[in-house]
Design a protein around this motif. Structure first.
Motif, mmCIF file in Angstrom:
data_model
loop_
_atom_site.group_PDB
_atom_site.id
_atom_site.type_symbol
_atom_site.label_atom_id
_atom_site.label_comp_id
_atom_site.label_asym_id
_atom_site.label_seq_id
_atom_site.Cartn_x
_atom_site.Cartn_y
_atom_site.Cartn_z
ATOM 1 N N ARG A 117 0.860 -1.188 0.000
ATOM 2 C CA ARG A 117 0.000 0.000 0.000
ATOM 3 C C ARG A 117 0.890 1.231 0.000
ATOM 4 N NH1 ARG A 117 -5.282 -0.681 2.436
ATOM 5 N NH2 ARG A 117 -5.085 1.500 2.940
ATOM 6 N N VAL A 118 0.511 2.233 -0.777
ATOM 7 C CA VAL A 118 1.264 3.488 -0.821
ATOM 8 C C VAL A 118 0.462 4.608 -0.177
ATOM 9 C CG1 VAL A 118 2.328 5.213 -2.340
ATOM 10 C CG2 VAL A 118 2.522 2.762 -2.881
ATOM 11 N N ALA A 119 -0.802 4.762 -0.585
ATOM 12 C CA ALA A 119 -1.610 5.867 -0.063
ATOM 13 C C ALA A 119 -3.090 5.568 -0.233
ATOM 14 C CB ALA A 119 -1.268 7.169 -0.789
ATOM 15 N N ARG A 120 -3.885 6.206 0.623
ATOM 16 C CA ARG A 120 -5.347 6.125 0.528
ATOM 17 C C ARG A 120 -5.845 7.537 0.282
ATOM 18 N NH1 ARG A 120 -10.057 3.157 3.729
ATOM 19 N NH2 ARG A 120 -11.597 4.834 3.746
ATOM 20 N N HIS A 121 -6.672 7.700 -0.740
ATOM 21 C CA HIS A 121 -7.284 8.983 -1.060
ATOM 22 C C HIS A 121 -8.782 8.868 -0.795
ATOM 23 C CE1 HIS A 121 -3.743 10.904 -2.841
ATOM 24 N NE2 HIS A 121 -3.407 9.651 -3.117
ATOM 25 N N GLU A 122 -9.253 9.608 0.181
ATOM 26 C CA GLU A 122 -10.656 9.569 0.584
ATOM 27 C C GLU A 122 -11.550 10.176 -0.498
ATOM 28 O OE1 GLU A 122 -11.716 8.024 3.283
ATOM 29 O OE2 GLU A 122 -9.653 7.593 3.909
ATOM 30 N N PRO A 123 -12.814 9.783 -0.516
ATOM 31 C CA PRO A 123 -13.743 10.390 -1.471
ATOM 32 C C PRO A 123 -13.794 11.905 -1.286
ATOM 33 C CG PRO A 123 -14.732 8.447 -0.459
ATOM 34 C CD PRO A 123 -13.447 8.736 0.283
ATOM 35 N N ALA A 124 -13.802 12.612 -2.408
ATOM 36 C CA ALA A 124 -13.880 14.074 -2.408
ATOM 37 C C ALA A 124 -14.841 14.497 -3.518
ATOM 38 C CB ALA A 124 -12.491 14.685 -2.600
ATOM 39 N N PRO A 125 -16.150 14.344 -3.267
ATOM 40 C CA PRO A 125 -17.139 14.691 -4.293
ATOM 41 C C PRO A 125 -16.985 16.152 -4.733
ATOM 42 C CG PRO A 125 -18.155 13.522 -2.458
ATOM 43 C CD PRO A 125 -16.751 13.850 -2.054
ATOM 44 N N PRO A 126 -17.343 16.488 -5.936
ATOM 45 C CA PRO A 126 -18.105 15.663 -6.868
ATOM 46 C C PRO A 126 -17.235 14.797 -7.772
ATOM 47 C CG PRO A 126 -17.928 17.861 -7.765
ATOM 48 C CD PRO A 126 -17.229 17.873 -6.409
ATOM 49 N N LEU A 127 -15.927 15.083 -7.907
ATOM 50 C CA LEU A 127 -15.128 14.341 -8.885
ATOM 51 C C LEU A 127 -14.294 13.213 -8.285
ATOM 52 C CD1 LEU A 127 -13.928 17.316 -11.107
ATOM 53 C CD2 LEU A 127 -15.837 15.745 -11.485
ATOM 54 N N GLY A 128 -13.941 13.292 -7.036
ATOM 55 C CA GLY A 128 -13.089 12.278 -6.434
ATOM 56 C C GLY A 128 -13.890 11.213 -5.703
ATOM 57 N N ALA A 129 -13.901 9.988 -6.240
ATOM 58 C CA ALA A 129 -14.680 8.907 -5.635
ATOM 59 C C ALA A 129 -13.908 8.174 -4.549
ATOM 60 C CB ALA A 129 -15.106 7.913 -6.717
ATOM 61 N N GLY A 130 -12.598 8.439 -4.444
ATOM 62 C CA GLY A 130 -11.748 7.734 -3.498
ATOM 63 C C GLY A 130 -11.034 6.577 -4.189
ATOM 64 N N HIS A 131 -9.764 6.384 -3.844
ATOM 65 C CA HIS A 131 -8.984 5.286 -4.426
ATOM 66 C C HIS A 131 -7.785 4.985 -3.536
ATOM 67 C CE1 HIS A 131 -6.957 8.871 -6.029
ATOM 68 N NE2 HIS A 131 -5.876 8.121 -6.137
#
Length: 145
Positions: A117-131
């Motif tokens: 694992r490198v990083a977690r990106h939380e959901p950031a609506p409206p364009l970022g669903a999280g990954h």
């Protein structure tokens, strides 16, 4: 005539990386040519010395729809960040907490197979669903999205 695409990975251990990506994508390691029960049998018949039997491997989509992934042994290690990476769609149609839980489940399964694992990106609506940003066993970056 339609074009076909294959992704090629330079690596140190083609068999190991092929097994990892077969698991990650629900693919299968490509079987030996017709008339042979194993790659070892085929390569021996073709006159390939045993020390070169792991020079290459490939995985294929069992449904025949996805691209082939080809792994070739190279002498040099990976040195820099990939300019192109694969996105593994591990949570299609899911949003929010359900999406992130599905991504975490996929990450745990792949970490057990040698990923990191490198990083977690939380959901950031409206364009970022999280990954999740991951690396395969040889350090190639990919995302679970």
């Amino acid at each position: 005539m339609g074009l076909d695409v294959q992704f090629t990975f330079d690596c140190a251990d083609p068999a190991k990386l092929a097994a990892f990506w077969a698991e990650a994508l629900d693919y299968r390691v490509q079987g030996p040519p017709d008339g042979f029960d194993s790659w070892e049998q085929a390569l021996t018949a073709f006159g390939v010395p045993p020390e070169r039997h792991n020079d290459a491997s490939a995985v294929v989509d069992p449904e025949g729809a996805g691209p082939r992934l080809f792994f070739q042994r190279v002498p040099e290690p990976k040195r820099v960040k990939n300019r192109v990476h694969l996105d593994v769609r591990a949570a299609p149609g899911l949003t929010g907490d359900a999406r992130m839980a599905a991504l975490e489940e996929a990450a745990d399964r792949l970490v057990a197979r040698g990923a990191s694992r490198v990083a977690r990106h939380e959901p950031a609506p409206p364009l970022g669903a999280g990954h999740l940003i991951m690396t395969d066993p040889e350090g190639n970056e990919f995302c679970l999205d």
